[in-house]
Design a protein around this motif. Structure first.
Motif, short mmCIF file in Angstrom:
data_model
loop_
_atom_site.label_atom_id
_atom_site.label_comp_id
_atom_site.label_asym_id
_atom_site.label_seq_id
_atom_site.Cartn_x
_atom_site.Cartn_y
_atom_site.Cartn_z
N THR A 38 -8.61 9.61 1.38
CA THR A 38 -8.93 9.81 2.79
C THR A 38 -8.78 11.28 3.13
OG1 THR A 38 -8.39 9.20 5.06
CG2 THR A 38 -6.55 9.32 3.52
N LYS A 49 0.84 -1.20 0.00
CA LYS A 49 0.00 0.00 0.00
C LYS A 49 0.87 1.25 0.00
CE LYS A 49 -4.00 0.24 2.01
NZ LYS A 49 -5.12 0.35 3.00
N ARG A 88 -9.53 5.77 -11.10
CA ARG A 88 -10.64 5.56 -10.17
C ARG A 88 -10.37 4.45 -9.17
NH1 ARG A 88 -15.27 2.88 -14.13
NH2 ARG A 88 -14.12 1.00 -14.71
N ARG A 89 -9.34 3.65 -9.39
CA ARG A 89 -9.00 2.59 -8.44
C ARG A 89 -8.33 3.14 -7.18
NH1 ARG A 89 -5.35 -1.19 -11.92
NH2 ARG A 89 -4.79 0.86 -12.77
N ASP A 145 -1.59 -0.94 -4.05
CA ASP A 145 -2.82 -0.29 -3.60
C ASP A 145 -2.45 1.15 -3.24
OD1 ASP A 145 -4.33 -2.66 -3.75
OD2 ASP A 145 -3.62 -3.28 -1.78
N GLN A 160 -7.85 5.09 -3.76
CA GLN A 160 -8.71 5.44 -2.63
C GLN A 160 -8.31 6.80 -2.10
OE1 GLN A 160 -8.80 2.03 0.26
NE2 GLN A 160 -7.46 1.07 -1.26
N VAL A 198 -3.63 4.96 -1.64
CA VAL A 198 -4.55 5.82 -0.93
C VAL A 198 -3.95 7.22 -0.93
CG1 VAL A 198 -3.54 5.16 1.30
CG2 VAL A 198 -5.79 6.25 1.23
#
Length: 383
Positions: free
Chosen positions: A181, A135, A176-177, A158, A179, A160
């Protein structure tokens, strides 16, 4: 008009500045082009209208002083984005695997017998991790951060992202994949790799410190290609020594970081490619020319973006403070001279604002002086 260059600037700017007196020796310039030259003690002449930096950061420019004198400061956001993105991708691999240390160790084997056998015996000291499936936290999703996020997704990571000031344009550019926060602690707590792409401000200075590093996952890799001052070097050195941070990679070396285990200092290579230098120089020159010739402002760090096509006999540009009734006072002066306003645009940026007036007739020097004498007006220029 005259343009002074305070650093060597890519020849890509030359084609834009044809017809200008453009060199490193001009006197009383109308505009300045620079890269890293420290301008804080540099005299700001009365003729100086604009400063254009071929790069994103403007810490080397006295922005506040320029703003008070009605001098527009331009930068070139995104022009070097691909160069920085590629360096970050390289650093992801360097953060996950001890490639540099391994390559340095191999050099010590020169002159020994059966090097292949020695390599097989010693390579275990340099085992690392793959980035696929890990990530990545991206702090700051401007031009560079968005490109890094997209490229990391292509590597199977991944992603974010965190950016409280995310623009619509940047949002549309991000896969669009990814994320998102709105809680920075999520990045610290959950990410295996963190890369930061934010400007240096009072709020971001020292954002990586003992307190925030303690929130991170054990063994996190932190990459900083934005500004050295985003990190408290002493705290980062301590975290790298204990293994809390498995690798800190920065484009901004300092005495505290050099020679430390698990810290890799790169000599400010983020935008050091000919392609990036060409892009930055060309973009800075275009911004400067459009302002000097048309009064249009694009990518200014101290005045708002204001841009209109030229359609009338005269254009008057006014830098002013963002205070009540000042616009009506300016328009009252124009009206008292019997001049019609064909088009106008006024925008503010914090305490300051910028007005473009396209007029059907050429105003007199008296009219311009009356505007300049209005309380709160900083600078008046007719084009």
């Amino acid at each position: 008009m005259k343009i002074l260059k305070l650093n060597a600037i890519s020849p890509a700017a030359d084609k834009v500045l044809r017809g200008y007196e453009y060199s490193d020796s001009v006197q009383d310039p109308d505009g300045i082009m620079l890269r890293s030259f420290a301008m804080h003690d540099y005299p700001l002449g009365e003729k100086l209208l604009a400063v254009a930096r071929a790069g994103a950061g403007v810490n080397n420019i006295p922005v506040d002083k320029c703003t008070e004198k009605g001098i527009v400061v331009f930068n070139t956001p995104g022009a070097n984005a691909n160069a920085v993105k590629e360096l970050v991708l390289c650093e992801l691999f360097l953060g996950g695997r001890k490639i540099v240390e391994g390559a340095e160790w191999v050099q010590t084997l020169k002159g020994q017998k059966d090097i292949a056998k020695l390599v097989e015996k010693g390579k275990g000291k340099f085992v690392g991790q793959e980035v696929m499936g890990k990530k990545l936290g991206v702090i700051g999703l401007g031009a560079i951060g968005a490109m890094v996020a997209n490229a990391a997704l292509q590597l199977g990571m991944d992603v974010v992202g965190y950016d409280p000031f995310l623009s619509v344009r940047s949002a549309w550019a991000i896969d669009r994949r990814a994320q998102f926060t709105d809680d920075l602690s999520v990045i610290f707590r959950t990410c295996d790799f963190i890369t930061v792409h934010v400007p240096l401000t009072p709020e971001t200075r020292g954002m990586f410190c003992k307190k925030t590093i303690a929130q991170c996952r054990d063994g996190v890799v932190i990459i900083n290609n934005s500004r050295g001052e985003l990190v408290v070097s002493e705290d980062m050195a301590e975290a790298a020594a204990t293994g809390k941070v498995s690798r800190y990679i920065t484009d901004f070396p300092d005495e505290t970081l050099l020679g430390r285990e698990n810290i890799l200092c790169v000599p400010h290579l983020g935008a050091s490619t000919p392609e990036a230098e060409d892009n930055c120089a060309y973009m800075a020159a275009k911004e400067l020319v459009d302002y000097l010739e048309n009064g249009n402002i694009t990518n200014s760090v101290n005045y708002p973006a204001v841009s209109m096509p030229r359609t009338s006999a005269a254009r008057v540009c006014v830098h002013h403070r963002n205070v009540k009734e000042i616009l009506s006072k300016i328009l009252a002066v124009v009206s008292s001279q019997g001049i019609n306003v064909a088009h106008m645009q006024d925008q503010s940026k914090g305490e300051y604002a910028y007005l473009i007036l396209d007029l059907d007739d050429v105003p007199s020097e008296e009219c311009l002086a009356l505007i300049g004498n209005i309380a709160g007006v900083i600078r008046v220029r007719m084009i």
